[in-house]
Motif scaffolding. Structure first.
Motif, short mmCIF file in Angstrom:
data_model
loop_
_atom_site.label_atom_id
_atom_site.label_comp_id
_atom_site.label_asym_id
_atom_site.label_seq_id
_atom_site.Cartn_x
_atom_site.Cartn_y
_atom_site.Cartn_z
N SER A 198 -7.54 7.28 -1.40
CA SER A 198 -6.46 8.27 -1.29
C SER A 198 -6.75 9.25 -0.17
O SER A 198 -7.89 9.71 -0.01
CB SER A 198 -6.30 9.02 -2.62
OG SER A 198 -5.34 10.05 -2.48
N SER A 207 0.16 7.84 1.72
CA SER A 207 -1.04 8.69 1.59
C SER A 207 -2.20 7.93 0.98
O SER A 207 -3.08 8.50 0.33
CB SER A 207 -0.73 9.94 0.74
OG SER A 207 0.25 10.73 1.37
N THR A 208 -2.20 6.61 1.17
CA THR A 208 -3.28 5.76 0.68
C THR A 208 -3.58 4.71 1.74
O THR A 208 -2.68 4.25 2.46
CB THR A 208 -2.88 5.06 -0.64
OG1 THR A 208 -2.48 6.05 -1.58
CG2 THR A 208 -4.04 4.26 -1.21
N TYR A 217 -9.03 0.90 -2.71
CA TYR A 217 -8.07 1.81 -2.12
C TYR A 217 -8.69 3.20 -2.01
O TYR A 217 -9.54 3.60 -2.82
CB TYR A 217 -6.79 1.89 -2.96
CG TYR A 217 -6.05 0.56 -3.05
CD1 TYR A 217 -5.06 0.24 -2.14
CD2 TYR A 217 -6.35 -0.36 -4.07
CE1 TYR A 217 -4.38 -0.97 -2.22
CE2 TYR A 217 -5.68 -1.56 -4.16
CZ TYR A 217 -4.70 -1.86 -3.23
OH TYR A 217 -4.05 -3.06 -3.31
N ARG A 272 -4.93 12.08 0.03
CA ARG A 272 -4.42 13.36 -0.45
C ARG A 272 -5.55 14.37 -0.62
O ARG A 272 -6.71 14.01 -0.81
CB ARG A 272 -3.70 13.18 -1.79
CG ARG A 272 -2.46 12.29 -1.69
CD ARG A 272 -1.82 12.13 -3.06
NE ARG A 272 -0.63 11.29 -2.98
CZ ARG A 272 0.11 10.95 -4.03
NH1 ARG A 272 -0.23 11.38 -5.24
NH2 ARG A 272 1.18 10.18 -3.87
N ILE A 300 0.86 -1.19 0.00
CA ILE A 300 0.00 0.00 0.00
C ILE A 300 0.89 1.23 0.00
O ILE A 300 1.79 1.36 0.85
CB ILE A 300 -0.93 0.01 1.22
CG1 ILE A 300 -1.79 -1.26 1.23
CG2 ILE A 300 -1.81 1.26 1.21
CD1 ILE A 300 -2.66 -1.41 2.46
N ASP A 301 0.68 2.13 -0.95
CA ASP A 301 1.53 3.32 -1.10
C ASP A 301 1.23 4.36 -0.03
O ASP A 301 0.19 4.33 0.65
CB ASP A 301 1.33 3.93 -2.49
CG ASP A 301 1.75 2.98 -3.60
OD1 ASP A 301 2.63 2.14 -3.35
OD2 ASP A 301 1.17 3.10 -4.70
#
Length: 302
Positions: free
Chosen positions: A48, A13-14, A46, A50, A10-11
């Motif tokens: 975000s 800011s996600t 997912y 952001r 999982i990246d």
């Protein structure tokens, strides 16, 4: 290999929404996680975290019946601790936000005149932000900021506002009357009034300038004539003192003869002079001298 072992990444800011046999289980933070698919665990989607921006263009009408396009820029983001609400409770977040923006703008702008809309755009933005904050917080979203980035009146109204400092007033009034736009007609009446006031001021200043110019010209002519009289008087007195036996009349006649011939010389020397018919001869000079003396005597008597 990762899919077989159930490893996912999982990246930053996600967050990921974890489900077990189709039921919400947990919110997975950024990093590496193990989801054994054989136990019914999977990633539903997912989300975000952001800050995102949505520009909403809303057409509405002001209190003075002018149609305007109001562009609102909404900055929002999903809250990590309410990620499940943000993921499950709204099917289309952007359309939901747009609907609330439409509702607030179309409730606020019709209460204001066009000039007030430009002056109070911060109040409109604050009203949109407050309404969105109350509505979207229940769905797991935070409204970071709301801005009114553009207010664009109807094209006819924009042209009318520009014509306040121009001259095409009559044509635009006809357009306003034809389309039945009360706001446009009001602005054109204001433009015509301001133009009339400006022309009135220009005419007054022009008249004052002409009056002052004529007054100064009269003063200059009076001073010129006074200087000529003073010069003639000094010449007569000086000649009478230096030449014994001559009278003031003799000196004046001689001066007039001199000026007469100087005038004739100037007329003959000029290539652009018009035809001038005057009595010529010694008798004519005598008549001119008599006329001047008679004029001076009459002026003294008055």
């Amino acid at each position: 290999m990762g899919g077989v072992l159930g490893l996912i990444q999982i990246d930053q800011s996600t967050v990921a929404i974890k489900e077990t046999f189709g039921k919400f289980d947990a919110i997975l933070q950024p990093g590496c996680h193990c989801l054994p698919w054989c136990l019914g665990q999977q990633i539903a989607g997912y989300l975000s975290l952001r800050v995102q921006q949505l520009d909403v263009r809303c057409e509405t009408k002001t209190k003075d019946n002018v149609f305007v396009n109001v562009v609102a820029s909404v900055q929002y983001r999903a809250l990590a601790d309410k990620a499940s609400d943000a993921f499950y409770r709204l099917s289309n977040t952007r359309e939901q936000i747009q609907s609330y923006v439409f509702d607030v703008i179309r409730a606020s702008v019709p209460k204001m005149n066009l000039d007030d809309v430009f002056e109070q755009k911060n109040e409109i933005a604050r009203a949109v932000e407050d309404e969105l904050e109350k509505a979207m917080s229940a769905y797991g979203y935070e409204i970071v900021q709301t801005l009114i980035v553009d207010i664009e009146p109807d094209e006819h109204v924009k042209r009318a506002m520009n014509e306040i400092n121009a001259g095409m007033i009559t044509t635009m009034l006809e357009i306003a009357k034809w389309h039945g736009r009360e706001g446009l007609a009001a602005r054109m009446r204001l433009a015509a009034t301001e133009k009339a006031e400006a022309e009135k001021i220009l005419q007054i200043k022009r008249a004052e300038g002409e009056a002052e110019s004529k007054y100064l010209a009269g003063v200059g002519i009076a001073r010129q004539r006074q200087a000529i009289v003073d010069g003639l008087r000094d010449s007569v007195l000086a000649f009478s003192e230096n030449v014994p036996g001559t009278s003031s009349k003799d000196v004046m006649d001689m001066v007039l003869v001199t000026q007469y011939f100087d005038t004739m010389k100037d007329i003959g020397a000029s290539s652009k002079s018009s035809a001038v018919f005057i009595p010529h001869g010694p008798g004519a000079v005598k008549d001119i001298a008599s006329q001047i003396r008679d004029g001076q005597l009459q002026g003294r008597m008055v």
